[in-house]
Design a protein around this motif. Sequence first.
Motif, short mmCIF file in Angstrom:
data_model
loop_
_atom_site.label_atom_id
_atom_site.label_comp_id
_atom_site.label_asym_id
_atom_site.label_seq_id
_atom_site.Cartn_x
_atom_site.Cartn_y
_atom_site.Cartn_z
N SER A 50 0.78 -0.97 0.15
CA SER A 50 -0.04 0.11 -0.07
C SER A 50 0.83 1.24 0.03
O SER A 50 0.49 2.16 -0.60
CB SER A 50 -1.10 0.03 1.30
OG SER A 50 -1.90 -1.04 1.10
N LYS A 51 1.92 1.28 0.81
CA LYS A 51 3.24 2.36 0.78
C LYS A 51 3.57 2.58 -0.59
O LYS A 51 3.88 3.57 -1.06
CB LYS A 51 3.86 2.01 1.90
CG LYS A 51 3.23 2.44 3.57
CD LYS A 51 4.45 2.27 4.42
CE LYS A 51 3.70 2.77 6.01
NZ LYS A 51 4.73 2.49 6.94
N LYS A 52 3.82 1.47 -1.32
CA LYS A 52 4.62 1.69 -2.47
C LYS A 52 3.49 2.33 -3.63
O LYS A 52 3.98 3.08 -4.30
CB LYS A 52 4.93 0.33 -3.04
CG LYS A 52 5.97 -0.53 -2.25
CD LYS A 52 6.69 -1.87 -2.92
CE LYS A 52 7.81 -2.43 -2.25
NZ LYS A 52 7.89 -3.91 -2.88
N ALA A 60 2.29 -2.32 -10.02
CA ALA A 60 2.59 -3.78 -9.67
C ALA A 60 2.06 -4.13 -8.17
O ALA A 60 1.61 -5.15 -8.14
CB ALA A 60 3.84 -4.23 -9.87
N ALA A 61 2.44 -3.26 -7.32
CA ALA A 61 1.82 -3.25 -5.84
C ALA A 61 0.38 -3.45 -5.82
O ALA A 61 -0.20 -4.07 -5.13
CB ALA A 61 2.35 -2.15 -5.10
N ALA A 62 -0.12 -2.39 -6.83
CA ALA A 62 -1.81 -2.23 -6.74
C ALA A 62 -2.41 -3.45 -7.41
O ALA A 62 -3.48 -3.86 -6.81
CB ALA A 62 -2.19 -1.05 -7.40
N GLN A 63 -1.55 -4.10 -8.29
CA GLN A 63 -2.21 -5.30 -8.71
C GLN A 63 -2.00 -6.39 -7.78
O GLN A 63 -3.19 -7.34 -7.74
CB GLN A 63 -1.32 -5.65 -10.07
CG GLN A 63 -1.79 -6.92 -10.63
CD GLN A 63 -1.08 -7.36 -11.64
OE1 GLN A 63 -0.73 -6.46 -12.54
NE2 GLN A 63 -0.83 -8.74 -12.33
N GLU A 64 -1.26 -6.45 -7.00
CA GLU A 64 -1.25 -7.83 -6.06
C GLU A 64 -2.12 -7.35 -4.81
O GLU A 64 -2.55 -8.46 -4.54
CB GLU A 64 0.24 -7.68 -5.70
CG GLU A 64 0.60 -9.00 -4.72
CD GLU A 64 2.05 -9.30 -4.65
OE1 GLU A 64 2.49 -10.20 -3.65
OE2 GLU A 64 2.96 -8.38 -5.24
N LEU A 65 -2.40 -6.18 -4.73
CA LEU A 65 -3.50 -5.95 -3.71
C LEU A 65 -4.76 -6.36 -4.18
O LEU A 65 -5.45 -7.15 -3.51
CB LEU A 65 -3.31 -4.46 -3.12
CG LEU A 65 -2.22 -3.88 -2.43
CD1 LEU A 65 -2.09 -2.53 -2.35
CD2 LEU A 65 -2.27 -4.57 -0.92
N VAL A 66 -4.98 -6.09 -5.44
CA VAL A 66 -6.44 -6.56 -5.90
C VAL A 66 -6.57 -7.98 -6.10
O VAL A 66 -7.36 -8.43 -5.65
CB VAL A 66 -6.44 -5.80 -7.44
CG1 VAL A 66 -7.66 -6.21 -8.05
CG2 VAL A 66 -6.49 -4.33 -7.15
#
Length: 298
Positions: A50-52, A60-66
């Motif tokens: 989330s911080k990234k 890529a961080a957003a995708q992994e969170l989703v």
Amino acid sequence: MKSTPLQTALPSDNHALALGFSGTLGNIDAYISAVNRLPMLSHDEEISLSKKLRENNDLAAAQELVLSHLRLVVSIARGYLGYGLPHADLIQEGNIGLMKAVKRFDPDQGVRLVSYAMHWIKAEMHEYILKNWRLVKVATTKAQRKLFFNLRSHKVGLDAMTPAQVNELAKTLNVKQEEVIEMETRLSGRDIALEAPSDNDDEKFAPIAYLSSDMQEPTKVLEAQHYDKLQSEGLEFALTKLDDRSRRIVEARWLANDDGSGATLHELAAEFGVSAERIRQIEAVALKKMKGSLAAYA
């Protein structure tokens, strides 16, 4: 459905494929199975990703969170299947809500993403249901929306609610008893196809067969109004163009009785002291003159 839930929620890249997506999932059951195999994130991993996203706009961080929360969308969507809408469409709308939640999530608030995202996921599904469940909107105010989504859970069985149950639910949700009764009636109704589903003679009497009326078509309405005008004002105008004897003959022959049983040629012949053939000739000339008068009036 405009696109599959997978197409809405996931970029097609190697990272997504490595997590169990083949890139060709079009079947909803296959999609759900693949979603349930995706790994969950620990609290620390969630905060780091989330911080990234917030600080570096790391997609890529957003995708992994989703990806790690897609199973949550599937679970929530299952609770809204009772409204008769496609499961895949509910998931697709929920995925949109999930992506909005990921974009707005603040890891410094000390709340897990799963708790924060539930609000956004349900909000998107609620909006979709209210827009598509019926052609006519069933809930336009905040109180009506609350009633719409709580009525099913408060009902016991399929029977209509008793006055006591209606009163209790109205107090609980802070709405009028009349609104509870109206919403229950609308929710218990069934959509009916306007056209018959087959050529079977027993099924041909669909609503379209008795709801449609050619007489309501604008051209037909204008024609009917024009005809009525000719029957009244136009006919009176045409009669004024006749001499007294011709008018008397036409009125006695055709306008004396509504059932069309007017005077005979012999009766009028005796009245005017001429032959029946002469009456027929006068009548023919009068009708021809009236036809011309009506055409001029129209």
